[in-house]
Scaffold this motif. Structure first.
Motif, PDB file in Angstrom:
ATOM      1  N   ASN A 123      69.575  69.843  20.198  1.00  0.00           N
ATOM      2  CA  ASN A 123      70.396  69.361  21.297  1.00  0.00           C
ATOM      3  C   ASN A 123      70.011  70.134  22.542  1.00  0.00           C
ATOM      4  O   ASN A 123      70.296  71.320  22.645  1.00  0.00           O
ATOM      5  CB  ASN A 123      71.875  69.560  20.950  1.00  0.00           C
ATOM      6  N   ASP A 124      69.334  69.461  23.483  1.00  0.00           N
ATOM      7  CA  ASP A 124      68.874  70.152  24.685  1.00  0.00           C
ATOM      8  C   ASP A 124      70.019  70.790  25.460  1.00  0.00           C
ATOM      9  O   ASP A 124      69.821  71.739  26.197  1.00  0.00           O
ATOM     10  CB  ASP A 124      68.109  69.196  25.592  1.00  0.00           C
ATOM     11  N   GLU A 125      71.234  70.263  25.309  1.00  0.00           N
ATOM     12  CA  GLU A 125      72.360  70.851  26.027  1.00  0.00           C
ATOM     13  C   GLU A 125      72.672  72.249  25.521  1.00  0.00           C
ATOM     14  O   GLU A 125      73.265  73.046  26.225  1.00  0.00           O
ATOM     15  CB  GLU A 125      73.591  69.951  25.899  1.00  0.00           C
ATOM     16  N   LEU A 126      72.276  72.562  24.293  1.00  0.00           N
ATOM     17  CA  LEU A 126      72.538  73.880  23.729  1.00  0.00           C
ATOM     18  C   LEU A 126      71.351  74.820  23.881  1.00  0.00           C
ATOM     19  O   LEU A 126      71.483  76.008  23.656  1.00  0.00           O
ATOM     20  CB  LEU A 126      72.909  73.755  22.246  1.00  0.00           C
ATOM     21  N   ALA A 127      70.206  74.288  24.230  1.00  0.00           N
ATOM     22  CA  ALA A 127      69.025  75.123  24.395  1.00  0.00           C
ATOM     23  C   ALA A 127      69.161  75.952  25.668  1.00  0.00           C
ATOM     24  O   ALA A 127      69.675  75.484  26.672  1.00  0.00           O
ATOM     25  CB  ALA A 127      67.766  74.266  24.462  1.00  0.00           C
ATOM     26  N   HIS A 128      68.701  77.174  25.598  1.00  0.00           N
ATOM     27  CA  HIS A 128      68.646  78.032  26.772  1.00  0.00           C
ATOM     28  C   HIS A 128      67.337  77.710  27.490  1.00  0.00           C
ATOM     29  O   HIS A 128      66.302  77.528  26.852  1.00  0.00           O
ATOM     30  CB  HIS A 128      68.660  79.503  26.372  1.00  0.00           C
ATOM     31  N   GLU A 129      67.373  77.679  28.814  1.00  0.00           N
ATOM     32  CA  GLU A 129      66.186  77.330  29.594  1.00  0.00           C
ATOM     33  C   GLU A 129      65.779  78.505  30.473  1.00  0.00           C
ATOM     34  O   GLU A 129      66.630  79.115  31.124  1.00  0.00           O
ATOM     35  CB  GLU A 129      66.468  76.095  30.450  1.00  0.00           C
ATOM     36  N   TYR A 130      64.469  78.770  30.490  1.00  0.00           N
ATOM     37  CA  TYR A 130      63.948  79.935  31.201  1.00  0.00           C
ATOM     38  C   TYR A 130      62.677  79.593  31.971  1.00  0.00           C
ATOM     39  O   TYR A 130      61.919  78.715  31.577  1.00  0.00           O
ATOM     40  CB  TYR A 130      63.580  81.045  30.210  1.00  0.00           C
ATOM     41  N   VAL A 131      62.430  80.347  33.041  1.00  0.00           N
ATOM     42  CA  VAL A 131      61.165  80.300  33.773  1.00  0.00           C
ATOM     43  C   VAL A 131      60.560  81.692  33.699  1.00  0.00           C
ATOM     44  O   VAL A 131      61.251  82.699  33.902  1.00  0.00           O
ATOM     45  CB  VAL A 131      61.379  79.899  35.251  1.00  0.00           C
ATOM     46  N   HIS A 132      59.253  81.736  33.415  1.00  0.00           N
ATOM     47  CA  HIS A 132      58.557  83.024  33.414  1.00  0.00           C
ATOM     48  C   HIS A 132      58.221  83.397  34.850  1.00  0.00           C
ATOM     49  O   HIS A 132      57.472  82.692  35.540  1.00  0.00           O
ATOM     50  CB  HIS A 132      57.284  82.956  32.578  1.00  0.00           C
ATOM     51  N   PHE A 133      58.776  84.492  35.310  1.00  0.00           N
ATOM     52  CA  PHE A 133      58.688  84.869  36.719  1.00  0.00           C
ATOM     53  C   PHE A 133      57.314  85.410  37.121  1.00  0.00           C
ATOM     54  O   PHE A 133      56.759  85.023  38.146  1.00  0.00           O
ATOM     55  CB  PHE A 133      59.772  85.905  37.049  1.00  0.00           C
ATOM     56  N   ASN A 134      56.748  86.294  36.329  1.00  0.00           N
ATOM     57  CA  ASN A 134      55.542  87.015  36.751  1.00  0.00           C
ATOM     58  C   ASN A 134      54.268  86.180  36.767  1.00  0.00           C
ATOM     59  O   ASN A 134      53.259  86.624  37.302  1.00  0.00           O
ATOM     60  CB  ASN A 134      55.324  88.252  35.881  1.00  0.00           C
ATOM     61  N   SER A 135      54.285  84.984  36.175  1.00  0.00           N
ATOM     62  CA  SER A 135      53.055  84.191  36.151  1.00  0.00           C
ATOM     63  C   SER A 135      53.099  82.993  37.106  1.00  0.00           C
ATOM     64  O   SER A 135      52.136  82.231  37.171  1.00  0.00           O
ATOM     65  CB  SER A 135      52.768  83.707  34.730  1.00  0.00           C
ATOM     66  N   ILE A 136      54.162  82.845  37.871  1.00  0.00           N
ATOM     67  CA  ILE A 136      54.272  81.710  38.794  1.00  0.00           C
ATOM     68  C   ILE A 136      53.078  81.701  39.749  1.00  0.00           C
ATOM     69  O   ILE A 136      52.744  82.719  40.347  1.00  0.00           O
ATOM     70  CB  ILE A 136      55.592  81.770  39.591  1.00  0.00           C
ATOM     71  N   GLY A 137      52.426  80.538  39.847  1.00  0.00           N
ATOM     72  CA  GLY A 137      51.312  80.380  40.769  1.00  0.00           C
ATOM     73  C   GLY A 137      49.960  80.791  40.220  1.00  0.00           C
ATOM     74  O   GLY A 137      48.956  80.654  40.912  1.00  0.00           O
TER      75      GLY A 137
END
Length: 111
Positions: A10-24
């Motif tokens: 259930n995507d509503e229960l999944a935690h969502e993250y962005v990896h900060f140090n590799s952006i770009g």
């Protein structure tokens, strides 16, 4: 997405993250996916998470095709590429996934 039972994920229960140090940085993004997988797969293999998905988002077309909401923009400042991760913990699991992901330089974006 790695997942034991697609009907239970259930995507509503999944935690969502962005990896900060590799952006770009495409090379860093690809390395980040491998490193993250090495840390998360054992949790999946031992039933501590129901599923996970690590996505390389290279442009706005990827955002649309992979149905990602624009929660990431505050972190990415509209820069591409970046790594977007979904992790769905097993209910009542004592592991602090936010802390684990923070140690891997991720920022949670679904709060």
């Amino acid at each position: 997405m790695k997942n034991r039972d697609q009907n239970k994920m259930n995507d509503e229960l999944a935690h969502e993250y962005v990896h900060f140090n590799s952006i770009g940085n495409l090379v860093n993004c690809k390395g980040t996916i491998q490193k993250t997988k090495e840390n998360i797969k054992p949790l999946y293999d031992t039933n501590k998470i129901m599923g996970y998905q690590l996505l390389l988002i290279e442009n706005t077309i990827d955002v649309e095709e992979k149905l990602i909401e624009y929660k990431f923009e505050e972190v990415t400042k509209s820069k591409f590429p970046f790594v977007y991760a979904f992790v769905q913990p097993v209910e009542n699991n004592p592991i602090d996934f936010d802390q684990l992901m923070e140690e891997l330089d991720y920022i949670r974006v679904d709060l």
